[in-house]
Design a protein around this motif. Structure first.
Motif: not given
Ligand SMILES: C[S@@+](CC[C@H](N)C(=O)[O-])C[C@H]1O[C@@H](n2cnc3c(N)ncnc32)[C@H](O)[C@@H]1O
Length: 209
Positions: A10-12, A14, A20, A23-24, A27, A31, A128, A133
């Protein structure tokens, strides 16, 4: 309906600072255990150790501080004063529980940060500058808040480095930065999910000229 816990894929994926933030927010609670613990996440400690090995001193800004894993390692190495900035208020709340930061503040590093010119003698960032990101454009703002001679250690996901134009950015910064080196480190340890076990990052290490 049960909501899936966010993860690396999911992070990759964004696409924007707003993605971000969303999602965070979801998370932050899991985390440290379900991502950093389960993935044997080595990068925050590696970045902090590289910063200390360069003779880095505070005040230092942890960029995309997240839940504070790099700050925790910096503090254990005796480096202080440590501030942290992140786009996610929920991640910063988790970072505050580590009790190693002087100041934690919300900010989008692709825009303007709430810090005066020349504030920091060190700038460090783990995880980051990665896929989905933050890209090389943020380095100008980090140079603004850094003091002359400040030490930078920025992890840059190796796949992102190629795709996002970091090499060109560093060429364009010639004269504004000095002593650039790009050692590579593993992001995860042997207990990581095999799909990401070999992922690597550059630790872009330089000084503000
Ligand atoms: C993979 S996490 C890394 C967190 C921590 N540094 C670590 O290594 O565990 C990426 C962090 O960057 C933050 N972030 C993403 N985009 C950002 C932006 N534009 N400005 C500031 N922080 C951002 C996220 O909120 C998240 O906390």
């Amino acid at each position: 309906m049960t909501r899936k816990t966010p993860g690396l894929d999911d992070a990759y994926a964004l696409k924007s600072p707003e993605d971000s933030r969303k999602l965070y927010a979801d998370w932050a609670a899991s985390y440290d255990t379900e991502f950093a613990g389960a993935m044997d996440y080595l990068l925050p400690a590696a970045v902090a150790e590289a910063f200390a090995a360069e003779g880095g001193e505070g005040p230092v800004l942890d960029v995309g501080a997240g839940t504070g894993l790099a700050g925790l390692r910096l503090a254990s190495l005796g480096v202080g004063v440590i501030d942290g900035v992140d786009i996610s208020a929920e991640m910063l709340l988790k970072a505050s529980e580590k009790r190693v930061y002087r100041r934690l503040f919300a900010g989008d590093v692709t825009g303007r940060l709430d810090a005066e010119d020349g504030t920091y003698r060190g700038i460090l960032s783990s995880g980051t500058f990665t896929l989905g990101h933050v890209g090389p454009e943020a380095i100008d703002e980090l140079l603004r808040v850094a003091a002359q001679g400040a030490i930078f250690v920025l992890s840059i996901n190796a796949a992102h480095y190629e795709a996002a134009g970091f090499a060109a950015k560093f060429r364009a910064l010639e004269g504004r930065i000095a002593g650039l080196s790009l050692p590579q480190v593993p992001i995860y340890g042997p207990r990581a999910d095999p799909a990401h076990r070999a992922d690597r990052a550059f630790l872009a290490t330089f000084r503000k000229a």
